[in-house]
Motif scaffolding. Structure first.
Motif, PDB file in Angstrom:
ATOM      1  N   ALA A  58      38.607  42.705  26.540  1.00 14.76           N
ATOM      2  CA  ALA A  58      38.558  41.295  26.957  1.00 14.76           C
ATOM      3  C   ALA A  58      39.967  40.692  26.964  1.00 14.76           C
ATOM      4  O   ALA A  58      40.325  39.950  27.887  1.00 14.76           O
ATOM      5  CB  ALA A  58      37.635  40.500  26.043  1.00 14.76           C
ATOM      6  N   GLU A  59      40.774  41.015  25.972  1.00 15.33           N
ATOM      7  CA  GLU A  59      42.155  40.522  25.929  1.00 15.33           C
ATOM      8  C   GLU A  59      42.979  41.106  27.073  1.00 15.33           C
ATOM      9  O   GLU A  59      43.788  40.408  27.681  1.00 15.33           O
ATOM     10  CB  GLU A  59      42.794  40.869  24.585  1.00 15.33           C
ATOM     11  N   PHE A  60      42.762  42.382  27.368  1.00 11.51           N
ATOM     12  CA  PHE A  60      43.458  43.011  28.495  1.00 11.51           C
ATOM     13  C   PHE A  60      43.083  42.328  29.811  1.00 11.51           C
ATOM     14  O   PHE A  60      43.952  42.019  30.632  1.00 11.51           O
ATOM     15  CB  PHE A  60      43.141  44.508  28.555  1.00 11.51           C
ATOM     16  N   GLU A  61      41.788  42.089  30.024  1.00 11.22           N
ATOM     17  CA  GLU A  61      41.342  41.415  31.244  1.00 11.22           C
ATOM     18  C   GLU A  61      41.954  40.019  31.354  1.00 11.22           C
ATOM     19  O   GLU A  61      42.372  39.602  32.436  1.00 11.22           O
ATOM     20  CB  GLU A  61      39.813  41.339  31.276  1.00 11.22           C
ATOM     21  N   GLN A  62      42.035  39.309  30.243  1.00  7.32           N
ATOM     22  CA  GLN A  62      42.643  37.975  30.238  1.00  7.32           C
ATOM     23  C   GLN A  62      44.125  38.050  30.603  1.00  7.32           C
ATOM     24  O   GLN A  62      44.614  37.255  31.408  1.00  7.32           O
ATOM     25  CB  GLN A  62      42.474  37.311  28.862  1.00  7.32           C
ATOM     26  N   LYS A  63      44.839  39.008  30.032  1.00 15.22           N
ATOM     27  CA  LYS A  63      46.276  39.143  30.327  1.00 15.22           C
ATOM     28  C   LYS A  63      46.508  39.530  31.785  1.00 15.22           C
ATOM     29  O   LYS A  63      47.444  39.038  32.416  1.00 15.22           O
ATOM     30  CB  LYS A  63      46.926  40.143  29.381  1.00 15.22           C
ATOM     31  N   LEU A  64      45.663  40.409  32.314  1.00 14.17           N
ATOM     32  CA  LEU A  64      45.796  40.772  33.726  1.00 14.17           C
ATOM     33  C   LEU A  64      45.491  39.567  34.612  1.00 14.17           C
ATOM     34  O   LEU A  64      46.205  39.316  35.586  1.00 14.17           O
ATOM     35  CB  LEU A  64      44.874  41.946  34.068  1.00 14.17           C
ATOM     36  N   ALA A  65      44.466  38.799  34.275  1.00 16.81           N
ATOM     37  CA  ALA A  65      44.143  37.580  35.030  1.00 16.81           C
ATOM     38  C   ALA A  65      45.305  36.595  34.980  1.00 16.81           C
ATOM     39  O   ALA A  65      45.664  35.990  36.002  1.00 16.81           O
ATOM     40  CB  ALA A  65      42.878  36.932  34.489  1.00 16.81           C
ATOM     41  N   ASP A  66      45.926  36.444  33.810  1.00 17.45           N
ATOM     42  CA  ASP A  66      47.087  35.552  33.681  1.00 17.45           C
ATOM     43  C   ASP A  66      48.233  36.026  34.560  1.00 17.45           C
ATOM     44  O   ASP A  66      48.871  35.232  35.257  1.00 17.45           O
ATOM     45  CB  ASP A  66      47.555  35.467  32.221  1.00 17.45           C
ATOM     46  N   LEU A  67      48.500  37.336  34.541  1.00 16.58           N
ATOM     47  CA  LEU A  67      49.580  37.891  35.364  1.00 16.58           C
ATOM     48  C   LEU A  67      49.325  37.659  36.846  1.00 16.58           C
ATOM     49  O   LEU A  67      50.228  37.282  37.594  1.00 16.58           O
ATOM     50  CB  LEU A  67      49.734  39.392  35.092  1.00 16.58           C
ATOM     51  N   LEU A  68      48.071  37.872  37.269  1.00 17.49           N
ATOM     52  CA  LEU A  68      47.714  37.730  38.684  1.00 17.49           C
ATOM     53  C   LEU A  68      47.408  36.288  39.083  1.00 17.49           C
ATOM     54  O   LEU A  68      47.171  36.017  40.260  1.00 17.49           O
ATOM     55  CB  LEU A  68      46.506  38.611  39.012  1.00 17.49           C
ATOM     56  N   LEU A 126      51.251  46.710  41.246  1.00 16.65           N
ATOM     57  CA  LEU A 126      51.080  45.628  40.292  1.00 16.65           C
ATOM     58  C   LEU A 126      52.338  44.771  40.259  1.00 16.65           C
ATOM     59  O   LEU A 126      53.444  45.275  40.090  1.00 16.65           O
ATOM     60  CB  LEU A 126      50.804  46.186  38.889  1.00 16.65           C
ATOM     61  N   GLY A 127      52.178  43.480  40.473  1.00 11.14           N
ATOM     62  CA  GLY A 127      53.311  42.552  40.483  1.00 11.14           C
ATOM     63  C   GLY A 127      53.830  42.215  41.868  1.00 11.14           C
ATOM     64  O   GLY A 127      54.582  41.260  42.027  1.00 11.14           O
ATOM     65  N   ALA A 128      53.419  42.976  42.889  1.00  8.44           N
ATOM     66  CA  ALA A 128      53.873  42.688  44.255  1.00  8.44           C
ATOM     67  C   ALA A 128      53.209  41.413  44.755  1.00  8.44           C
ATOM     68  O   ALA A 128      52.061  41.113  44.430  1.00  8.44           O
ATOM     69  CB  ALA A 128      53.543  43.853  45.186  1.00  8.44           C
ATOM     70  N   ARG A 129      53.954  40.656  45.540  1.00  7.49           N
ATOM     71  CA  ARG A 129      53.455  39.397  46.097  1.00  7.49           C
ATOM     72  C   ARG A 129      53.744  39.345  47.596  1.00  7.49           C
ATOM     73  O   ARG A 129      54.705  39.912  48.066  1.00  7.49           O
ATOM     74  CB  ARG A 129      54.162  38.209  45.450  1.00  7.49           C
ATOM     75  N   VAL A 130      52.900  38.594  48.267  1.00  9.41           N
ATOM     76  CA  VAL A 130      53.118  38.260  49.672  1.00  9.41           C
ATOM     77  C   VAL A 130      52.936  36.756  49.771  1.00  9.41           C
ATOM     78  O   VAL A 130      51.873  36.229  49.422  1.00  9.41           O
ATOM     79  CB  VAL A 130      52.125  39.003  50.590  1.00  9.41           C
ATOM     80  N   HIS A 131      53.977  36.064  50.215  1.00 11.30           N
ATOM     81  CA  HIS A 131      53.951  34.602  50.328  1.00 11.30           C
ATOM     82  C   HIS A 131      53.479  33.955  49.019  1.00 11.30           C
ATOM     83  O   HIS A 131      52.558  33.137  49.002  1.00 11.30           O
ATOM     84  CB  HIS A 131      53.080  34.139  51.494  1.00 11.30           C
ATOM     85  N   ASP A 132      54.073  34.358  47.914  1.00 15.94           N
ATOM     86  CA  ASP A 132      53.785  33.820  46.571  1.00 15.94           C
ATOM     87  C   ASP A 132      52.361  34.056  46.096  1.00 15.94           C
ATOM     88  O   ASP A 132      51.875  33.373  45.211  1.00 15.94           O
ATOM     89  CB  ASP A 132      54.124  32.324  46.499  1.00 15.94           C
TER      90      ASP A 132
END
Length: 179
Positions: free
Chosen positions: A13-23, A124-130
């Motif tokens: 659950a903490e991992f999912e939260q951190k990934l959601a925060d990152l994304l 992971l971490g790549a963005r297109v138009h922010d």
């Protein structure tokens, strides 16, 4: 093991939260799994396409997950001789395209990505138009193994869904014996 759980639990659950925060997305839409292949499999099951269109230049796990999910697989040729991105094919009804962000480079067709699954295993971490890759289509899948940008203690994966209903369905597939 000390908490007597094989899957799920507080750490996941903490991992999912951190990934959601990152994304920068809702954590209810993020579902962790044991591998990138499993992440793609649950995405395909949640969407349930009859046919899946896959780039010819990708990891074998992509077509294997599609076959396991019961979809007919069609391969797309490369965009041109200098590109590893696939070119858009004429698609049949009930076809979902898998766009692979090979080597972390976002696929060219993201502007048409509403009915796709994004394979973000190397992006992971790549963005297109922010906007983070993985958030353009119906689902985005990530892999966290030794050859990826982020590694877990072995294999790991996650799927980010467009909506919470698909995410809930994916959780029911992963933890099928937990009422």
């Amino acid at each position: 093991i000390r908490k007597k759980r094989l899957i799920g639990g507080q750490a996941v659950a903490e991992f999912e939260q951190k990934l959601a925060d990152l994304l920068e997305t809702d954590p209810k839409h993020v579902v962790a799994s044991n591998s990138g292949s499993s992440a793609l499999y649950v995405a395909l099951n949640a969407i349930d396409p009859g046919r899946v269109s896959i780039p010819i230049y990708t990891c074998a796990a992509v077509s294997q997950a599609a076959h396991l999910a019961g979809a007919e697989v069609a391969f797309e040729d490369n965009e041109n001789e200098y590109s590893f991105h696939s070119k858009k094919q004429n698609e049949a009804v009930n076809t979902v395209r898998i766009l692979v962000h090979t080597f972390g480079v976002p696929h060219n067709d993201l502007q048409f990505a509403s009915d796709v699954i994004e394979d973000c295993s190397q992006a992971l971490g790549a963005r297109v138009h922010d906007r983070h890759v993985g958030l353009f289509g119906q689902a985005g899948t990530f892999s966290f193994s030794a050859t990826k940008i982020v590694s877990t203690a072995g294999a790991g994966g996650a799927t980010v869904f467009r909506n919470a209903e698909m995410a809930d369905y994916a959780r029911s597939i992963i933890d099928y014996d937990n009422p």
